[in-house]
Design a protein around this motif. Structure first.
Motif, PDB file in Angstrom:
ATOM      1  N   GLU A 205      49.241  -2.867  18.076  1.00 32.20           N
ATOM      2  CA  GLU A 205      48.304  -3.485  19.000  1.00 32.20           C
ATOM      3  C   GLU A 205      47.016  -3.866  18.276  1.00 32.20           C
ATOM      4  O   GLU A 205      46.740  -3.392  17.176  1.00 32.20           O
ATOM      5  N   LEU A 206      46.250  -4.730  18.938  1.00 33.03           N
ATOM      6  CA  LEU A 206      44.907  -5.091  18.470  1.00 33.03           C
ATOM      7  C   LEU A 206      43.912  -4.692  19.549  1.00 33.03           C
ATOM      8  O   LEU A 206      44.208  -4.787  20.748  1.00 33.03           O
ATOM      9  N   PHE A 226      54.664  -5.228  17.258  1.00 34.28           N
ATOM     10  CA  PHE A 226      54.083  -5.633  18.533  1.00 34.28           C
ATOM     11  C   PHE A 226      55.183  -5.830  19.568  1.00 34.28           C
ATOM     12  O   PHE A 226      56.188  -6.496  19.303  1.00 34.28           O
ATOM     13  N   PRO A 230      49.076  -9.577  22.025  1.00 34.53           N
ATOM     14  CA  PRO A 230      47.850  -8.855  22.379  1.00 34.53           C
ATOM     15  C   PRO A 230      46.959  -9.666  23.315  1.00 34.53           C
ATOM     16  O   PRO A 230      46.826 -10.887  23.161  1.00 34.53           O
ATOM     17  N   CYS A 232      43.789  -9.734  23.502  1.00 34.07           N
ATOM     18  CA  CYS A 232      42.653 -10.337  22.803  1.00 34.07           C
ATOM     19  C   CYS A 232      43.028 -11.682  22.180  1.00 34.07           C
ATOM     20  O   CYS A 232      42.198 -12.600  22.124  1.00 34.07           O
TER      21      CYS A 232
END
Length: 310
Positions: A205-206, A226, A230, A232
């Motif tokens: 994740e970010l 992932f 994400p 973001c």
């Protein structure tokens, strides 16, 4: 009563053993030929190549062709030759004036940055690769002129929170390291344009704070873990290139069309079963690469020859 003595001709015994040895060698030769032809041996050879390439941080595209491992390219030999060339040749493409603002470091004998680097706060670029360095020092915050942090193929497992102090940072490349997380403070680098986190294998994740990166045009998250795009990333309004291939995506978000500037979208080697209709709203999208192994539904309009999409 006497004992009978049985005499043997030694040449007969020798001949018997020579015959057995010849038969055994012939069997060994046939067995070696059988193993050479067997699929098991080829699989073993392919796996060894993939394992060594991953250890060295070699991009998957260099040894994989159309989903198959190409063991005939002599890739590792080429890497050794290129490594020697890098060590023997001076850096090209930079004049003497700009080189004083550039720091370069390469070689597995490096396990930490040289102490003298801390005093060179005028530097604008770090190019560090193929080392055994595991972390960046907190004093990176002193390099306020830093524009490029190019750190691929090291052993970095941690980025300091102080990286958020680099307000002029344009490019961050931490590909093929050992990162499992990205510090939320990176979201404070609001001038960042390029982010490459590919090949870390364990990144999942970010942080949401990276939503602040409105100048980013290029993001590479390939070869990680992932399970979704994400949040973001969906808020990086200038994003033009997104590579999230070779992950564990099972679907795409319905609001993927938030990425209005997206031109290239690489999705292959995931577990997608369908493509959302929202992709049709990405008017600037010209290249979409996706694996069809699990796909059961694709919007027919995506395949329309009248669209610029490839």
């Amino acid at each position: 009563m006497g004992h009978k003595v049985v005499a043997f001709d030694i040449s007969v015994i020798r001949g018997l053993w020579e015959t057995r040895v010849k038969k055994h060698r012939a069997w060994q030769k046939k067995e070696a030929e059988r193993l050479e032809r067997s699929a098991l041996e080829k699989i073993k050879e392919e796996w060894n190549l993939v394992s060594e390439c991953r250890r060295r941080g070699v991009p998957q595209a260099a040894y994989c062709r159309d989903g198959f491992v190409d063991t005939g390219v002599r890739l590792l030999d080429k890497l050794e030759r290129n490594s020697l060339l890098r060590q023997s040749l001076p850096s090209k493409g930079r004049d003497k004036g700009s080189s004083k603002f550039v720091f370069e470091l390469s070689g597995e004998h490096w396990t930490e940055l040289p102490d003298a680097l801390k005093e060179q706060t005028h530097l604008k670029e770090w190019h560090i690769n193929h080392t055994r360095i595991e972390a960046l020092p907190a004093y990176v915050r002193l390099f306020q002129a830093m524009r490029i942090l190019d750190l691929p193929k090291n052993q970095i497992s941690h980025l300091p929170a102080e990286i958020g102090c680099l307000k002029n940072l344009k490019e961050l490349n931490v590909s093929f390291n050992h990162l499992k997380s990205i510090p939320p403070e990176l979201g404070e680098c609001e001038n960042l344009e390029k982010l490459d986190c590919s090949g870390n294998l364990e990144l999942t994740e970010l942080p949401f704070e990276l939503s602040n990166l409105k100048q980013v045009t290029f993001v590479d998250l390939s070869a990680n873990k992932f399970s979704s795009v994400p949040i973001c990333v969906l808020r990086m309004s200038s994003l033009q290139w997104l590579d999230i291939s070779n992950n564990s995506l099972s679907d795409l978000p319905q609001d993927i069309d938030r990425l209005e500037e997206l031109q290239t979208f690489l999705l292959y080697k995931n577990k997608l079963t369908y493509l959302p209709y929202a992709l049709l709203n990405l008017k600037k999208l010209t290249l979409l690469v996706v694996s069809g192994d699990h796909l059961v539904e694709i919007p027919t309009a995506l395949c329309d020859s009248s669209t610029p999409l490839k």
